[in-house]
Design an enzyme around this catalytic site. Structure first.
Site, PDB file in Angstrom:
ATOM      1  N   PHE A 405     -71.789   4.514 -59.080  1.00 51.84           N
ATOM      2  CA  PHE A 405     -70.607   4.366 -59.681  1.00 51.84           C
ATOM      3  C   PHE A 405     -69.556   5.398 -60.068  1.00 51.84           C
ATOM      4  O   PHE A 405     -69.602   5.681 -60.817  1.00 51.84           O
ATOM      5  CB  PHE A 405     -70.658   3.109 -60.701  1.00 51.84           C
ATOM      6  CG  PHE A 405     -71.765   1.738 -60.022  1.00 51.84           C
ATOM      7  CD1 PHE A 405     -71.595   0.587 -59.216  1.00 51.84           C
ATOM      8  CD2 PHE A 405     -72.745   2.382 -60.848  1.00 51.84           C
ATOM      9  CE1 PHE A 405     -72.327  -0.298 -59.014  1.00 51.84           C
ATOM     10  CE2 PHE A 405     -74.357   0.356 -60.959  1.00 51.84           C
ATOM     11  CZ  PHE A 405     -73.580   0.048 -60.223  1.00 51.84           C
ATOM     12  N   ASP A 406     -68.709   5.115 -59.471  1.00 55.58           N
ATOM     13  CA  ASP A 406     -67.132   5.100 -59.772  1.00 55.58           C
ATOM     14  C   ASP A 406     -66.311   4.081 -60.986  1.00 55.58           C
ATOM     15  O   ASP A 406     -66.703   3.272 -61.248  1.00 55.58           O
ATOM     16  CB  ASP A 406     -66.316   5.668 -58.704  1.00 55.58           C
ATOM     17  CG  ASP A 406     -65.000   6.215 -59.279  1.00 55.58           C
ATOM     18  OD1 ASP A 406     -64.515   6.671 -60.287  1.00 55.58           O
ATOM     19  OD2 ASP A 406     -63.238   6.114 -58.168  1.00 55.58           O
ATOM     20  N   GLY A 407     -65.621   4.755 -61.756  1.00 58.37           N
ATOM     21  CA  GLY A 407     -64.678   4.150 -63.146  1.00 58.37           C
ATOM     22  C   GLY A 407     -64.091   3.311 -62.258  1.00 58.37           C
ATOM     23  O   GLY A 407     -63.937   2.088 -61.660  1.00 58.37           O
ATOM     24  N   PHE A 522     -70.578   3.644 -54.307  1.00 58.90           N
ATOM     25  CA  PHE A 522     -69.776   3.586 -54.922  1.00 58.90           C
ATOM     26  C   PHE A 522     -68.086   3.958 -55.244  1.00 58.90           C
ATOM     27  O   PHE A 522     -68.663   4.646 -56.326  1.00 58.90           O
ATOM     28  CB  PHE A 522     -69.296   1.933 -55.964  1.00 58.90           C
ATOM     29  CG  PHE A 522     -70.663   1.296 -55.020  1.00 58.90           C
ATOM     30  CD1 PHE A 522     -70.891   0.538 -54.154  1.00 58.90           C
ATOM     31  CD2 PHE A 522     -72.416   1.008 -55.952  1.00 58.90           C
ATOM     32  CE1 PHE A 522     -71.312  -0.600 -53.615  1.00 58.90           C
ATOM     33  CE2 PHE A 522     -73.020   0.850 -55.308  1.00 58.90           C
ATOM     34  CZ  PHE A 522     -72.814  -0.774 -54.395  1.00 58.90           C
ATOM     35  N   ASP A 524     -63.605   4.723 -54.565  1.00 60.83           N
ATOM     36  CA  ASP A 524     -62.094   3.728 -54.211  1.00 60.83           C
ATOM     37  C   ASP A 524     -61.388   4.681 -53.774  1.00 60.83           C
ATOM     38  O   ASP A 524     -61.127   4.056 -52.285  1.00 60.83           O
ATOM     39  CB  ASP A 524     -61.574   2.967 -55.076  1.00 60.83           C
ATOM     40  CG  ASP A 524     -60.810   3.917 -55.860  1.00 60.83           C
ATOM     41  OD1 ASP A 524     -59.697   3.167 -56.078  1.00 60.83           O
ATOM     42  OD2 ASP A 524     -61.681   4.135 -56.555  1.00 60.83           O
TER      43      ASP A 524
END
Length: 552
Positions: A405-407, A522, A524
């Site tokens: 995961f990105d933060g 993931f 954005d």
């Protein structure tokens, strides 16, 4: 006494004897003419009932149990026989008799002492099968009514009884049952066979009998089916969890399989050619798509959980969600079964957008190859991402689900990212240091991380921490020294654990992801998505600004 008187007495006795014989002969002839002697069933003879010297019926001769409706005496309305001539003496006659002369009294006494003509006994009727109905109890005996009929015309009454007996014996034979042998209906039914019962059974409606036969056939059929399935070995395919307990992952057909060729035909030649192509190739197995390895890893986690918890319902449930026509479903089913994917729930909408069904399927995460569908799902408040395949093949771990995961704008809100874009990195670092102890707002995939952490704890409870089939990663462009503390404290406040936290301080993520080899990453930013793709990483793009829409 003189000899003359003795001779006269003998002559009188001889005359009276002759008169008696002649009287008997005349009575016998009269009875034969009136048809008293009747033959019934061969050579049996019926005769008048026995009477006394005055013509009264002897009551001991008749059994009260024989007074059935068919053997009763003639009713009052029946005409009396004109040939009846015997009448019992009345009281006036008795009084006159007492006033007669002695010689007349002696002659009357001799007449009264004359024996009545012999009457044959009543025939005994042969036994017959009992009727299914209980016999009618004997009617209450009315002495006044019967004596009146006997006194009026006893001979006609006797003839009527004989006629009724003859008619009843010709129609049906009734058994003579002594009064002391009355039995209940159930006792007689169990003792004797009833012809009437057999007649009633033979006249049952055919529809009722057919219905009973159909019910018997149906029971036999289901018994045979049950026996057949008991012989079949149990299927190794596990049953899917209940939707209310499952972690539902909805995957589109283009994300699960490579359908580039079909998509090209649809865009260039139209829907009809596309459907024709799919029908002609429904036995051709589709190649894996970007979400294929992710789905296989989810199934491995389910298998490990069921080893530790055989009745576990908190599992991943995969739903194939596509706007393809139902005719294409055969090819999809063949491909799913070919690869051994445990996907039991399908949603084929035939050109209509499937987003409206996501909430009905209780979807936790929606993965699609169509960015427009992802935007629609975000508008519905469902966590979604657009899948992209790697530019080259990469070896993936088959025994562990790895999710990266990105933060910001993925696990957390995009609040801090807005500050960095509007005020620069210096203001961003100052803001994070100032609010270090304030948890960040949740992002769109925070719920999916919670699901993963809940399943991890099930393995930790069985001392399987080092062998846990789930591993999570935080891969962020943040700097650990300036802004990393707030991220870790936020996860701690949420009660979540991240197995590995990688702070890159703005460096490219592709080379790090090659070492991790996650089944899905993931992020954005398309910049990081494209960089990871070059190294063969399977990525999922979370549209920017999704956290604000999810929170609203």
């Amino acid at each position: 006494m003189s000899q003359t008187s003795l001779k006269q007495k003998k002559k009188n006795e001889t005359g009276s004897r002759n008169s008696k014989d002649s009287l008997d002969t005349e009575k016998r002839k009269d009875s034969e003419k009136s048809g008293v002697r009747l033959s019934t069933q061969g050579s049996q003879e019926l005769s008048l009932p026995k009477t006394d010297s005055r013509g009264y019926l002897v009551r001991n001769q008749w059994s009260r149990t024989s007074r059935s409706p068919s053997t009763r005496g003639p009713s009052i309305d029946e005409p009396r026989s004109k040939s009846a001539s015997l009448k019992p003496p009345s009281s006036s006659t008795t009084s006159r008799t007492s006033s007669t002369s002695p010689s007349q009294q002696e002659s009357l006494k001799q007449l009264s002492e004359q024996p009545s003509p012999p009457t044959p006994p009543l025939p005994s009727t042969p036994p017959m099968p009992l009727d299914s109905r209980p016999p009618t109890p004997p009617e209450p005996y009315s002495s006044s009514r019967r004596s009146t009929k006997m006194h009026e015309n006893p001979e006609a009454w006797a003839h009527g009884i004989v006629r009724d007996i003859r008619d009843s014996t010709q129609q049906r034979d009734y058994p003579r049952t002594p009064p002391t042998e009355w039995k209940s209906y159930s006792q007689r039914r169990s003792t004797y066979s009833s012809q009437l019962d057999r007649d009633c059974l033979s006249e049952l409606p055919r529809q009722h009998q057919q219905q009973e036969e159909e019910e018997d056939d149906e029971e036999a059929y289901w018994a045979s089916v049950k026996t057949l399935y008991e012989k079949i070995p149990s299927c190794s395919r596990p049953r899917p969890p209940k939707p209310k307990n499952a972690i539902t992952i909805a995957v589109s057909s283009r994300a699960l399989f490579n359908m580039v060729d079909g998509r090209k035909i649809y865009e260039e030649e139209g829907l009809e050619k596309y459907m024709e192509y799919q029908l002609n190739n429904e036995n051709v197995i589709l190649t894996p798509g970007p979400a294929f390895r992710f789905v296989k890893a989810l199934q491995h986690v389910n298998a490990r959980l069921r080893e530790l918890y055989p009745h576990e319902q908190d599992l991943f449930d995969i739903v194939l969600m596509t706007n393809n026509h139902a005719q294409v479903g055969v090819r999809l089913i063949n491909s799913v079964n070919h690869y051994g994917l445990l996907i039991d729930r399908f949603c084929l909408t035939g050109g209509k957008s499937p987003i409206g069904y996501l909430k009905a399927y209780l979807t936790n995460l929606y993965l699609s190859a169509d960015s427009e569908k992802v935007q629609e799902a975000i508008q519905e408040g469902i966590a979604s991402a657009t899948m992209f395949d790697g530019a080259k093949d990469m070896a993936y771990c088959d025994t562990q689900l790895r999710v990266a995961f990105d933060g910001d704008a993925v696990l957390f809100s995009d609040e801090s990212e807005h500050i960095a874009k509007e005020h620069g990195l210096d203001k961003f670092f100052q803001h994070e240091t100032m609010f270090e102890n304030k948890p960040l707002a949740q992002g769109p995939l925070k719920g999916f991380l919670e699901d993963l952490g809940r399943l991890q704890k099930k393995f930790y409870a069985k001392d399987e921490r080092l062998l846990c089939p789930i591993r999570t990663y935080l891969v962020t462009a943040r700097s650990a020294a300036s802004s990393g503390a707030r991220v870790l404290k936020t996860l701690r406040r949420w009660g979540l654990e991240i197995d590995e936290a990688l702070f890159l301080a703005g460096a490219p993520k592709g080379p790090i992801l090659v070492k991790i080899r996650p089944h899905i990453f993931f992020d954005d930013h398309m910049f990081h998505i494209e960089g990871a793709q070059k190294f063969g990483t399977i990525t999922a793009h979370v549209p920017y600004g999704i956290s604000q829409k999810m929170n609203n």
